[in-house]
Design a protein around this motif. Structure first.
Motif: not given
Length: 561
Positions: A66-95
């Motif tokens: 696999x090759x990841x071709x990223x237009x961004x220098x930093x990886x993770x998008x919003x998850x690493x870009x300030x959205x640290x208070x995660x919108x999850x809903x029901x956490x039991x369905x996240x696997x």
């Protein structure tokens, strides 16, 4: 002739070697410089989002290149870009790998050395999930940006994933090469070519999808299109409190239309409720702030600062409104994930309509415009003498953290693209699917968050007051499944592409699906389907679902209640 052929052969061998085993750039601040090359892998992923990285990890775990071709220098998008208070809903369905990401953040915050500006005991167990049934895999859903980015970098390093950063898709007619319905390769603006058997578009914008000739939609569909209630224009519907609760004049001279409108208000008349339009919910930066005296920088005065553009905020305060700090959500080390809240806040309403299909140059201008608006707002609230003294005094306790986004002036490197293009694929997820009123076939993951749309426009009511429109928050009764067909283009349009982020959904259904944990889930599922399609020598559209389901369940994805 023999020498020329030998040189050509050596050049070919060199290109193939560089393509199959290039050097991994593990430094997010390092811009790779190289000669143009042809790079090959079984699966090519375009994008640097959280969904892109989980997809890449899954491809490697299943034994493919696999090759990841990223237009961004930093990886993770919003998850690493300030959205640290995660919108999850029901956490039991996240696997799957999505849950692994949050488990690693839990492990990070179990280390005393990671509590630099606050004692762990002061923060307590906020944001922690309960253990899994077997007592393992505990999670942390609230975290600092740099901690999240490190988890993505660890994923890349541990799995020896090849990542090329600051690589931008050539979106011209010559950027994507297809043979029949299958993508053969795509080029980047640097001149490099990426060849693969399967491709995954994991960008928020859906740029590869669009360049490959796949159908998509931008804006809000009319309710009549998919039999929905909460799509289209929703004037007078206020479900989050991000509206003007008391009458406020929109005019420069209050009550005088001849004086002209204040900044940030549209003169366009409001359409009938339920009608479709080209408007999309507002963008903003999810701000990481600090109130630690040794780790905060005063909000900078931005270039071109004009306090007049924030007059509307003063009028909101004049009505007695005082909800300013309700979305300064606390994350570890005396920081926040600060999101839009109220009638006039960090959402830059109505200024992003052309972003999804805009050129790179125009997108950069839109992003800069958002940055200047938001920086100006913060500076205004902290310094303007007309601000209510109680609010200004509290604002002066906050600033940008010295230890976040160090290479970007401590400002987030990712704008919150809440929606852009949405594919019109093999299956379209709609409001009835998310609310449990219609069955979802061939599930590949689950969502559970509210159908959450931010305001799309600020207008003048027939009574002559200012008001916002588009703020929707409808909660499903229970978690819902997401269909495999919603990440697949129609086969006649493209037969070797999967789209887990700009996926196939109506505007209002996307309001729930568009959460970062779900993008990671869908990224992993897309990668599983891509690898199985290669192994079975079929298009993803013709992949027997039971084969995919078996792999997803083995990898602990949650598919249905």
């Amino acid at each position: 002739m023999r020498i020329k052929n030998s040189l050509s052969l050596l050049a070919l061998l060199f290109a193939c070697t560089a393509a199959t085993s290039p050097t991994v750039d593990d430094n997010p601040q390092h811009k790779v410089t190289h000669q143009t090359a042809v790079r090959r892998a079984d699966v090519i992923i375009y994008g640097g989002t959280s969904g892109a990285i989980t997809a890449a990890v899954q491809v490697k775990k299943m034994g493919k290149s696999v090759i990841v071709v990223s237009p961004d220098k930093h990886l993770g998008g919003l998850s690493a870009g300030g959205l640290g208070f995660t919108d999850t809903g029901n956490k039991s369905v996240i696997g799957g790998l999505s849950r692994e990401f949050y488990h690693r953040l839990y492990q990070h915050y179990q280390q005393p050395e990671n509590w630099t500006w606050q004692k762990q005991s002061e923060y307590g167990n906020k944001g922690q999930g309960t253990p899994a049934m077997d007592g393992s895999n505990r999670t942390m859903w609230i975290f600092e940006p740099h901690a999240a980015e490190q988890v993505f970098e660890d994923f890349v390093k541990e799995n020896k994933i090849t990542v090329y950063r600051d690589e931008w898709l050539d979106r011209s007619a010559k950027g994507v090469t297809k043979k029949g319905t299958a993508i053969q390769s795509f080029k980047t603006l640097s001149g490099n070519t990426y060849q693969g058997q399967m491709f995954i578009d994991a960008t928020y914008e859906g740029d590869l999808m669009a360049a490959a000739g796949v159908s998509f939609h931008v804006g809000r569909e009319a309710n009549s299109v998919y039999g929905e209630k909460w799509n289209g224009v929703q004037a007078g519907v206020f479900q989050h409190g991000h509206h003007f609760k008391k009458p406020v004049s929109p005019y420069k001279v209050p009550g005088d239309p001849k004086s002209g409108l204040l900044p940030e208000i549209s003169s366009e008349p409001i359409a009938e409720n339920g009608t479709g339009d080209n408007k999309i919910q507002a963008y903003c930066f999810r701000l990481c702030m600090s109130n630690h005296p040794d780790n905060r920088i005063p909000f900078p005065k931005p270039e071109g600062y004009d306090p007049a553009r924030y007059e509307l905020l003063l009028r909101v305060y004049d009505t007695g409104w005082r909800e300013t700090f309700q979305k300064y959500d606390p994350i570890p080390n005396r920081k926040t994930d600060t999101n839009n809240h109220g009638p006039f806040s960090t959402d830059y309403i109505g200024k992003n309509y052309d972003y999804p299909e805009a050129s790179y140059e125009r997108r950069r201008a839109i992003i800069k415009d958002h940055e200047l608006y938001q920086k100006g707002l913060l500076y205004f609230m902290q310094n303007d003498p007309r601000m209510p003294e109680d609010v200004k005094k509290e604002m002066q306790q906050w600033g940008l953290p010295k230890d976040e986004f160090k290479d970007n002036g401590h400002w987030p490197h990712q704008i919150y693209v809440r929606e852009a293009r949405r594919m019109t694929g093999e299956f379209v997820m709609t409001e009835p699917h998310t609310l449990g009123k219609k069955e979802v076939p061939q599930p590949i993951g689950m969502g559970s968050y509210a159908l959450d749309a931010h305001n799309a426009q600020r207008y003048v009511t027939k009574e002559g007051y200012v008001q916002n429109e588009g703020d929707i928050g409808v909660h499903p009764d229970k978690p819902y499944s997401i269909a495999y067909g919603s990440i697949l283009p129609k086969e006649k349009e493209c037969s070797n592409l999967l789209v887990p982020v700009a996926m196939s959904s109506s505007h209002i259904a996307y309001g729930s699906i568009r959460m970062e944990p779900v993008f990671m889930i869908l990224g992993q599922s897309a990668a599983s389907a891509a690898v199985l399609a290669i192994d079975n020598k079929v298009s993803p559209q013709k992949l027997p679902y039971e084969k995919l389901r078996a792999v997803l369940l083995k990898d602990q994805q949650r598919l249905e209640l």
